[in-house]
Design a protein around this motif. Sequence first.
Motif, PDB file in Angstrom:
ATOM      1  N   TRP A  21      -6.513  -3.419   1.515  1.00 38.79           N
ATOM      2  CA  TRP A  21      -6.916  -2.038   1.784  1.00 38.79           C
ATOM      3  C   TRP A  21      -6.799  -1.687   3.256  1.00 38.79           C
ATOM      4  O   TRP A  21      -7.686  -1.122   3.883  1.00 38.79           O
ATOM      5  N   ASN A  22      -5.665  -2.002   3.832  1.00 34.66           N
ATOM      6  CA  ASN A  22      -5.335  -1.600   5.195  1.00 34.66           C
ATOM      7  C   ASN A  22      -4.826  -0.161   5.126  1.00 34.66           C
ATOM      8  O   ASN A  22      -3.717   0.095   4.649  1.00 34.66           O
ATOM      9  N   THR A  23      -5.612   0.780   5.603  1.00 35.14           N
ATOM     10  CA  THR A  23      -5.261   2.195   5.453  1.00 35.14           C
ATOM     11  C   THR A  23      -4.114   2.611   6.369  1.00 35.14           C
ATOM     12  O   THR A  23      -3.507   3.655   6.145  1.00 35.14           O
ATOM     13  N   GLN A  24      -3.811   1.824   7.382  1.00 35.55           N
ATOM     14  CA  GLN A  24      -2.655   2.143   8.217  1.00 35.55           C
ATOM     15  C   GLN A  24      -1.361   2.024   7.420  1.00 35.55           C
ATOM     16  O   GLN A  24      -0.415   2.787   7.641  1.00 35.55           O
ATOM     17  N   VAL A  25      -1.323   1.099   6.483  1.00 35.29           N
ATOM     18  CA  VAL A  25      -0.145   0.977   5.616  1.00 35.29           C
ATOM     19  C   VAL A  25      -0.005   2.236   4.767  1.00 35.29           C
ATOM     20  O   VAL A  25       1.102   2.736   4.552  1.00 35.29           O
ATOM     21  N   GLU A  26      -1.117   2.792   4.310  1.00 33.40           N
ATOM     22  CA  GLU A  26      -1.075   4.022   3.523  1.00 33.40           C
ATOM     23  C   GLU A  26      -0.518   5.180   4.346  1.00 33.40           C
ATOM     24  O   GLU A  26       0.237   6.006   3.828  1.00 33.40           O
ATOM     25  N   GLY A  58      -3.149  -1.169  -1.519  1.00 34.69           N
ATOM     26  CA  GLY A  58      -4.427  -1.722  -1.071  1.00 34.69           C
ATOM     27  C   GLY A  58      -4.620  -3.155  -1.531  1.00 34.69           C
ATOM     28  O   GLY A  58      -5.178  -3.978  -0.797  1.00 34.69           O
ATOM     29  N   LEU A  59      -4.183  -3.462  -2.731  1.00 36.57           N
ATOM     30  CA  LEU A  59      -4.286  -4.848  -3.204  1.00 36.57           C
ATOM     31  C   LEU A  59      -3.388  -5.778  -2.385  1.00 36.57           C
ATOM     32  O   LEU A  59      -3.777  -6.904  -2.068  1.00 36.57           O
ATOM     33  N   LEU A  60      -2.194  -5.295  -2.058  1.00 33.61           N
ATOM     34  CA  LEU A  60      -1.255  -6.136  -1.315  1.00 33.61           C
ATOM     35  C   LEU A  60      -1.638  -6.296   0.159  1.00 33.61           C
ATOM     36  O   LEU A  60      -1.313  -7.304   0.777  1.00 33.61           O
ATOM     37  N   GLY A 115       5.089   6.238  16.222  1.00 34.46           N
ATOM     38  CA  GLY A 115       4.511   5.559  17.382  1.00 34.46           C
ATOM     39  C   GLY A 115       3.057   5.927  17.604  1.00 34.46           C
ATOM     40  O   GLY A 115       2.218   5.066  17.920  1.00 34.46           O
ATOM     41  N   LEU A 116       2.728   7.200  17.434  1.00 32.78           N
ATOM     42  CA  LEU A 116       1.326   7.623  17.569  1.00 32.78           C
ATOM     43  C   LEU A 116       0.449   7.023  16.479  1.00 32.78           C
ATOM     44  O   LEU A 116      -0.691   6.626  16.735  1.00 32.78           O
ATOM     45  N   MET A 117       0.991   6.948  15.267  1.00 33.07           N
ATOM     46  CA  MET A 117       0.228   6.334  14.175  1.00 33.07           C
ATOM     47  C   MET A 117       0.007   4.852  14.451  1.00 33.07           C
ATOM     48  O   MET A 117      -1.061   4.314  14.159  1.00 33.07           O
TER      49      MET A 117
END
Length: 164
Positions: A127-132, A122-124, A67-69
Amino acid sequence: MAPNLLREWEMKAHLPSSTCLLGVEDAVALAPARESVRVRPRRVVQPAWPWRAWFTIIALPVALLAGLMWQYGVNVPHFDEWIATAPLFEKYAAGSLSITDFFTPNNEHRLVIPKLVFFVAGLLTHWNTQVETFLTLLALVGISANCWKLLRVTGWKDTLAARG
């Protein structure tokens, strides 16, 4: 060795008896002695709390962190992402990306698997770093679950450290 001592030794050692060599009376006389040896059933210890309660207690910190993320996470590359991941996207855009780019050392170690996973993610996701960060959280939950399973399978619950 006396016949009676031989029979007692065979019964204690759980060896095949020599009843086939004895008379019927001797075999019948030995039968009650063998039946008196009982194997106690294994006692099943029920946990003090049901597994759903333990799962809820363990899942609360993970849910709080997720939740914080979700609320405070930003979509900006951070620290090593500029050094390790950004050049991969530059080379991909230029058309010069090769497999050796994933094996280049970073701070005296090679990050082959994380580079590959984060590059594909990142390709999918553009490069949304929240997904990382959520992939990292998912990996930590999986590693923790596997460590717990390994501890239970190897018998850690029977040690003095587990009893507290």
